[in-house]
Design a protein around this motif. Structure first.
Motif, mmCIF file in Angstrom:
data_model
loop_
_atom_site.group_PDB
_atom_site.id
_atom_site.type_symbol
_atom_site.label_atom_id
_atom_site.label_comp_id
_atom_site.label_asym_id
_atom_site.label_seq_id
_atom_site.Cartn_x
_atom_site.Cartn_y
_atom_site.Cartn_z
ATOM 1 N N ALA A 167 -11.696 -8.757 2.612
ATOM 2 C CA ALA A 167 -12.864 -7.857 2.638
ATOM 3 C C ALA A 167 -12.451 -6.431 2.311
ATOM 4 C CB ALA A 167 -13.538 -7.922 4.005
ATOM 5 N N GLU A 168 -11.371 -5.950 2.913
ATOM 6 C CA GLU A 168 -10.959 -4.572 2.673
ATOM 7 C C GLU A 168 -10.433 -4.384 1.257
ATOM 8 O OE1 GLU A 168 -8.264 -1.040 4.766
ATOM 9 O OE2 GLU A 168 -8.342 -3.050 5.657
ATOM 10 N N CYS A 169 -9.706 -5.370 0.749
ATOM 11 C CA CYS A 169 -9.216 -5.281 -0.628
ATOM 12 C C CYS A 169 -10.378 -5.259 -1.612
ATOM 13 C CB CYS A 169 -8.294 -6.454 -0.935
ATOM 14 S SG CYS A 169 -6.600 -6.227 -0.357
ATOM 15 N N PRO A 197 -17.147 -8.216 -12.259
ATOM 16 C CA PRO A 197 -16.032 -8.048 -11.308
ATOM 17 C C PRO A 197 -15.948 -9.245 -10.371
ATOM 18 C CG PRO A 197 -17.351 -6.043 -11.445
ATOM 19 C CD PRO A 197 -18.114 -7.104 -12.183
ATOM 20 N N LEU A 198 -14.788 -9.431 -9.785
ATOM 21 C CA LEU A 198 -14.603 -10.527 -8.834
ATOM 22 C C LEU A 198 -15.465 -10.303 -7.591
ATOM 23 C CD1 LEU A 198 -10.712 -10.945 -8.891
ATOM 24 C CD2 LEU A 198 -12.416 -12.187 -10.240
ATOM 25 N N SER A 199 -15.925 -11.373 -7.006
ATOM 26 C CA SER A 199 -16.622 -11.298 -5.725
ATOM 27 C C SER A 199 -15.600 -11.146 -4.608
ATOM 28 C CB SER A 199 -17.461 -12.557 -5.506
ATOM 29 O OG SER A 199 -16.596 -13.674 -5.331
ATOM 30 N N ARG A 200 -16.109 -10.997 -3.397
ATOM 31 C CA ARG A 200 -15.195 -10.924 -2.249
ATOM 32 C C ARG A 200 -14.373 -12.198 -2.141
ATOM 33 N NH1 ARG A 200 -16.954 -10.189 4.137
ATOM 34 N NH2 ARG A 200 -15.040 -11.030 5.004
ATOM 35 N N ASN A 201 -15.018 -13.362 -2.355
ATOM 36 C CA ASN A 201 -14.272 -14.622 -2.290
ATOM 37 C C ASN A 201 -13.248 -14.700 -3.413
ATOM 38 O OD1 ASN A 201 -15.655 -15.506 -0.041
ATOM 39 N ND2 ASN A 201 -17.222 -16.584 -1.231
ATOM 40 N N VAL A 204 -11.657 -12.181 -4.789
ATOM 41 C CA VAL A 204 -10.517 -11.353 -4.391
ATOM 42 C C VAL A 204 -9.661 -12.102 -3.383
ATOM 43 C CG1 VAL A 204 -9.833 -9.236 -3.197
ATOM 44 C CG2 VAL A 204 -11.655 -9.174 -4.902
ATOM 45 N N GLY A 205 -10.314 -12.834 -2.473
ATOM 46 C CA GLY A 205 -9.569 -13.613 -1.493
ATOM 47 C C GLY A 205 -8.711 -14.671 -2.155
ATOM 48 N N VAL A 206 -9.253 -15.344 -3.181
ATOM 49 C CA VAL A 206 -8.474 -16.347 -3.909
ATOM 50 C C VAL A 206 -7.293 -15.697 -4.616
ATOM 51 C CG1 VAL A 206 -8.556 -18.029 -5.793
ATOM 52 C CG2 VAL A 206 -10.459 -17.877 -4.185
ATOM 53 N N LEU A 207 -7.541 -14.515 -5.225
ATOM 54 C CA LEU A 207 -6.454 -13.801 -5.891
ATOM 55 C C LEU A 207 -5.338 -13.466 -4.891
ATOM 56 C CD1 LEU A 207 -6.796 -10.969 -8.490
ATOM 57 C CD2 LEU A 207 -5.285 -10.665 -6.547
ATOM 58 N N LEU A 208 -5.724 -12.992 -3.710
ATOM 59 C CA LEU A 208 -4.721 -12.653 -2.700
ATOM 60 C C LEU A 208 -3.971 -13.892 -2.232
ATOM 61 C CD1 LEU A 208 -6.662 -10.093 -0.435
ATOM 62 C CD2 LEU A 208 -5.084 -9.604 -2.287
ATOM 63 N N ALA A 209 -4.704 -14.997 -2.078
ATOM 64 C CA ALA A 209 -4.073 -16.223 -1.576
ATOM 65 C C ALA A 209 -2.997 -16.723 -2.528
ATOM 66 C CB ALA A 209 -5.138 -17.300 -1.360
ATOM 67 N N GLY A 210 -3.142 -16.388 -3.819
ATOM 68 C CA GLY A 210 -2.122 -16.803 -4.773
ATOM 69 C C GLY A 210 -0.867 -15.957 -4.719
ATOM 70 N N LYS A 211 -0.952 -14.828 -3.981
ATOM 71 C CA LYS A 211 0.185 -13.914 -3.945
ATOM 72 C C LYS A 211 0.683 -13.631 -2.524
ATOM 73 C CE LYS A 211 -1.619 -11.664 -8.109
ATOM 74 N NZ LYS A 211 -0.570 -12.138 -9.028
ATOM 75 N N LEU A 212 -0.179 -13.893 -1.523
ATOM 76 C CA LEU A 212 0.196 -13.718 -0.122
ATOM 77 C C LEU A 212 -0.059 -15.027 0.600
ATOM 78 C CD1 LEU A 212 -1.648 -10.313 0.453
ATOM 79 C CD2 LEU A 212 0.789 -10.590 -0.026
ATOM 80 N N GLU A 245 -1.975 -17.568 3.092
ATOM 81 C CA GLU A 245 -3.420 -17.777 3.164
ATOM 82 C C GLU A 245 -4.063 -17.023 4.322
ATOM 83 O OE1 GLU A 245 -6.572 -21.525 3.156
ATOM 84 O OE2 GLU A 245 -4.425 -21.844 2.781
ATOM 85 N N VAL A 246 -3.407 -16.999 5.479
ATOM 86 C CA VAL A 246 -3.974 -16.330 6.649
ATOM 87 C C VAL A 246 -4.115 -14.836 6.388
ATOM 88 C CG1 VAL A 246 -3.609 -15.758 9.079
ATOM 89 C CG2 VAL A 246 -3.076 -18.055 8.241
ATOM 90 N N LYS A 247 -3.065 -14.241 5.841
ATOM 91 C CA LYS A 247 -3.104 -12.812 5.555
ATOM 92 C C LYS A 247 -4.127 -12.512 4.466
ATOM 93 C CE LYS A 247 0.794 -10.648 5.563
ATOM 94 N NZ LYS A 247 2.140 -10.147 5.161
ATOM 95 N N ALA A 248 -4.204 -13.372 3.464
ATOM 96 C CA ALA A 248 -5.175 -13.159 2.393
ATOM 97 C C ALA A 248 -6.595 -13.162 2.930
ATOM 98 C CB ALA A 248 -5.009 -14.249 1.331
ATOM 99 N N HIS A 249 -6.892 -14.082 3.830
ATOM 100 C CA HIS A 249 -8.234 -14.149 4.413
ATOM 101 C C HIS A 249 -8.539 -12.883 5.218
ATOM 102 C CE1 HIS A 249 -11.829 -15.889 6.168
ATOM 103 N NE2 HIS A 249 -11.395 -15.508 7.353
ATOM 104 N N ALA A 250 -7.540 -12.389 5.951
ATOM 105 C CA ALA A 250 -7.752 -11.219 6.798
ATOM 106 C C ALA A 250 -7.955 -9.946 5.977
ATOM 107 C CB ALA A 250 -6.565 -11.050 7.749
ATOM 108 N N LEU A 251 -7.326 -9.881 4.801
ATOM 109 C CA LEU A 251 -7.358 -8.646 4.023
ATOM 110 C C LEU A 251 -8.376 -8.669 2.888
ATOM 111 C CD1 LEU A 251 -3.505 -7.966 3.679
ATOM 112 C CD2 LEU A 251 -5.072 -7.175 5.454
#
Length: 950
Positions: A212-214, A188-192, A194-202, A204-210
């Motif tokens: 850990a919870e995601c 499975p993806l690590s926390r980082n 998941v952060g990279v995955l989010l950054a590609g869709k949201l 960067e600031v919001k991806a970093h904030a979310l």
């Protein structure tokens, strides 16, 4: 973009390069469901095609495992494959489908030779996704190919679901022995990651904030993490939201997993998060062997659905439950109930599944009753009600069914009194039929009186000895409690219980009562003593013991209210306020509107006697909102009286008049609550100038109290109220007679509030020369009582009594301040018109100007604040000096002015506040009230509901 797949991508790229060089190979890509295997295959296929390789793709499916060579057929029909080669291989496949015996080594050799022959023209890459679902014939072919492609330009990639701890298939063992075979395991993806995955869709600031919870919600599952992105966008709140996309992704993961994973997930969803040994229990529900359950759980955890034995998010459980067929769900609840029962689990844990599964078997009847009581202790009123409702439907015996319905009425009384009221006719019918035990019959009798249904109560009382076993200890204890309650609260109906009492005093020995019943009797006996004989230290001590040693339950609530009411009538108002606040806090937020109504009324009455009119009105309104006047029954007189008195004193006559239009039960006149109502109504008529009507109410109140032999001024000081009317009517002699009678009634336990009211009345009827001294005595007593409104009234009368001018001015000033603090607009308008307090404030006392000049500026500041009622600590805080310095200044002020206490600080001559004092930030501040409360007793939980009796 592939997240955190650099190693795998590099490995496959190297294998592709080797293939181009003439060294074939096999890649086995393993990972849990939705770990990115498909994405990796597709990305590599595009890369391979870009290098000139021929890419053949296929995907296994659970529904096609019986289709012979189905995966091979998909491979040869990949777009771009030469037609002649496709036809040649298809001919082999058709022959194999027609005759399964053709799948021998010769057939496999011919088929693999044809495929390998393609690689002579260009490298060949074969990608099979979900190979674990491929048909056996195709798997046999692929294994045969793997053994022959080492010298050919052929690369075979097989992507399979593999969960942690799962036993490896034999074909994997065979493949991994080959030197040209490589295994790639996707995590499975690590926390980082998941952060990279989010950054590609949201952003960067919001991806970093979310991130850990995601990660916590998805467990690193790329499919679940991507679904969360869709839900976050849809919600538009900038927070992690698990919504429809997430639920759909969870179900997709479960249906893509092996069937046992979905079965276990369904069992876990039905169980919820509260069961002990949950995984083994869930396995038992779906008939898994212990050795099977744990690997399946690990598979669900690796898929990001579970964390331990719980769903990572509540929405995952909701998704599973919503998809579950109702019949299957009910069956699972039934299985859970039986397993928990066999394990000796908590009754409430078992009953929750019995109710959900509608399990109506013989073993559940006693369990449901036990679980209902336990659920009430845990404040789970809905479960308690559901248990008893199911029990009543399952009962085959009329007696058991009647008891269950009586219990159901008790539970409903706590939350929805209207439902309990509607059950009363069928409970009366069950009583007449002899289906209820004695303790229940006493409760039905009590309900009938509460709602003024006297005829039915009399019928039950007269037949009591024939309907129940009067030797039952609990029945006798309940009857004793009932008779004491009637004596203190409904004395006009006490005679109705005499036939019932006679049935337990038939010459048999007195009942041996349990500790709980004795505690209840202590509370009601203390109240009866305070009401009938006047407050005493013994009654107060008993009341405090009950308050300190009794936890709040449906049964004990009324006894806690009894005990707190003793403190009210004993005029221990600080203690009464402390305990009522504590009881209100215990009931707040709990599913018990009836409790909250009863305790709000209690707090309202304390506030009224303390003189906090807004608080009294607010709590009385809460009491009448939390429970309808109809549900209050004969007890409605208590909140109505408190609210009527508060509104009257606040000068809100229109609202008070509306209350008088509120219908009240005919039986209210037979109760202690009716006395308070009459007294409050009399004061409304007095305030609005209807003197004869007011006098009638006060005298009627006195007649009832005398007839019931509970004529105690601490209960209702009707004589002082009637004397006030007589004075306004000009009959001073009658007023004096009433005042002297009330003074003679004051016992040793009488509180300062009633004593102060009585002294004020005596002063009003006394000769003018004696009036100031008597009124000052009343002020001195009321200053200790905590009854601010009564003190304000007395100070107002003192300001009109004549005598020392300084005393008159100071009393008027203090009365205005107190009236404002109490919200007593009526008092302010009728007694204290004359404007606000002067900015120029003086020290009270007969002090000559020359004496005042003896004070230093610091002493004047301290003396000025002390004269206004500030404590030493408050003075020190305002002047930024120590308490010790304040005490030293006050000592010098007393000595220079020849006074001995704060009240002797005089108001003549006027002393202007020193200039420095006037410039204090914000001006002089009012004193801060500090309540020194006794330690609150521990919060307890309830058992079963009863009417909120007082």
């Amino acid at each position: 973009m592939l997240i955190e797949r650099d190693f795998e991508t590099a490995t496959l790229s190297q294998m592709l390069a080797d293939t181009h060089s003439g060294a074939g190979g096999v890649g086995l890509i393993l990972g849990p469901v939705a770990s990115g295997k498909t994405a990796l295959l597709e990305a590599f296929g595009r890369q391979a095609a870009g290098t000139g390789a021929v890419v053949l793709s296929a995907s296994g499916a659970r529904s096609e495992t019986a289709v012979g060579l189905g995966v091979v057929s998909q491979l040869v029909h990949t777009p771009g494959v030469r037609a002649d080669i496709a036809e040649q291989v298809s001919a082999y496949v058709e022959d194999a489908e027609a005759d399964a015996t053709l799948l021998d080594s010769r057939f496999l050799h011919r088929l693999s030779s044809a495929v390998i022959g393609w690689s002579a023209e260009s490298p060949l890459v074969i990608c099979v996704d979900d190979a674990h679902h491929a048909d056996p014939a195709s798997l046999q072919f692929l294994q045969h190919m793997a053994r022959r492609i080492r010298p050919a330009r052929v690369l075979v990639l097989l992507a399979e679901r593999a969960d942690p701890g799962e036993r490896r298939p034999v074909r994997h063992v065979d493949l991994m022995r080959r030197p040209h075979c490589r295994q790639l395991r996707l995590a499975p993806l690590s926390r980082n990651g998941v952060g990279v995955l989010l950054a590609g869709k949201l952003d960067e600031v919001k991806a970093h904030a979310l991130a850990a919870e995601c990660f916590a919600v998805s467990g690193g599952n790329p499919l679940l993490a991507t679904a969360l992105v869709h839900d976050i966008r849809a919600a538009g709140t900038g927070e992690v939201v698990a919504g429809a996309a997430y639920r759909h992704a969870v179900l997709s993961c479960l249906h893509s997993s092996e069937p046992r994973a979905l079965e276990l997930a369904r069992a876990l969803a039905v169980l919820g998060d509260d069961e002990q040994s949950q995984i083994s229990l869930a396995g038992g529900m779906v008939s898994f062997a212990p050795a099977t359950t744990e690997p399946v759980r690990r598979a669900l955890e690796s898929a990001g659905v579970l964390a331990g034995h719980r769903f990572r998010h509540a929405e995952a459980r909701i998704a599973v439950l919503e998809e579950l067929d109702p019949a299957v769900r009910s069956a699972l609840h039934g299985q859970a109930a039986r397993l928990l029962f066999d394990q000796g689990a908590r009754p409430t844990a078992i009953a929750a599944h019995v109710v959900a599964g509608n399990v109506g078997e013989p073993w559940t009847e006693h369990l449901l009753s036990e679980a209902s009581e336990a659920a009430l202790l845990e404040d789970d009123v809905e479960l308690a009600r559901a248990c008893i409702a199911l029990a009543s439907r399952c009962c085959t015996d009329d007696r058991d069914r009647a008891i269950a319905k009586a219990s159901l009425a008790d539970i409903e009384w706590r939350t929805t009194p209207a439902k309990a009221m509607r059950r009363l006719p069928e409970l009366v019918h069950a009583t007449r039929a002899g289906h209820l035990p004695g303790i229940r019959v006493v409760g039905i009798f009590e309900f009938l009186l509460w709602f003024g249904r006297v005829d039915e109560a009399v019928e039950i009382a007269n037949a009591f000895g024939d309907l129940v076993d009067c030797r039952d200890r609990r029945t006798r204890g309940e009857l004793l409690t009932l008779s004491s309650w009637l004596a203190s609260s409904v004395p006009g109906m006490l005679h109705l219980v005499e036939p019932m009492l006679a049935s337990i005093t038939d010459g048999t020995a007195a009942p041996q009562l349990g500790l709980a019943v004795n505690s209840q009797l202590k509370a009601i006996d203390a109240l009866t003593s305070a009401v009938c004989e006047g407050p005493s230290e013994a009654a107060v001590l008993d009341a405090e013991q009950v308050l300190e040693g009794t936890r709040m339950t449906d049964i004990t609530l009324r006894h806690l209210v009894f005990a707190a009411t003793v403190l009210i009538y004993a005029e221990r108002l600080d203690k009464a306020a402390t305990w009522s606040d504590h009881l209100v806090a215990q009931a707040a937020g709990r599913p018990a509107p009836t409790w909250q109504a009863s305790l709000a009324e209690l707090r309202a009455e304390v506030a009224l006697r303390q003189g906090d009119l807004p608080l009294a009105a607010r709590n009385a309104k809460i009491a009448l909102t939390k429970m309808t006047p109809e549900a209050w029954g004969i007890g409605v007189g208590a909140p109505l009286a408190t609210l009527l008195a508060a509104l009257t004193e606040m000068g809100r006559f229109d609202e008070a008049a509306e209350l008088l239009n509120q219908p009240v039960p005919d039986a209210l006149g037979e109760t202690r609550f009716g006395l308070h109502y009459l007294h409050a109504r009399g004061h409304y008529y007095l305030a609005t100038g209807r003197l004869p009507t007011a006098l009638n109410d006060f005298l009627a109140c006195g007649e009832q109290m005398a007839r019931w032999d509970l004529d105690q001024p601490s209960l209702v000081p009707w004589r002082s109220s009637a004397a006030e009317v007589y004075l306004k009517l000009g009959d001073r002699e009658q007023a004096r007679a009433l005042a002297e009678e009330q003074a003679a009634k004051l016992g040793p336990g009488c509180g300062d509030r009633t004593r102060g009211i009585t002294l004020r009345t005596l002063a009003l009827v006394a000769d003018p020369a004696r009036r100031p001294k008597l009124m000052q005595e009343a002020v001195d007593v009321l200053e200790k009582s905590g009854a601010k409104l009564e003190l304000a009234r007395t100070l107002a009368e003192l300001s009109r009594a004549g005598g020392d001018a300084a005393t008159v001015r100071t009393a008027g000033r203090d009365a205005r301040a107190l009236a404002k603090e109490c919200g007593a607009e009526l008092l302010r308008k009728t007694f204290l018109d004359g404007g606000d307090e002067d900015v120029v404030v003086s020290l009270r006392g007969a002090v000559a100007p020359a004496d005042v000049k003896l004070l230093t500026d610091a002493e004047q500041r301290v003396g000025w604040l002390a004269a206004r009622g500030h404590t030493n600590r408050e003075i020190a805080s305002q002047l930024y000096i120590t308490v010790s310095t304040v005490e030293q200044h006050l000592t010098r002020v007393y000595r220079k002015l020849s006074v001995s206490r704060r009240r002797d600080l005089a108001s003549e001559p006027q002393l202007r506040v020193p200039e420095q004092q006037e410039r204090l930030p914000g001006g002089p501040r009012p004193p801060v009230a500090v309540n020194h409360r006794a330690p609150a007793p521990p919060v307890r939980r309830p058992l079963r509901p009863v009417p909120p009796q007082r």
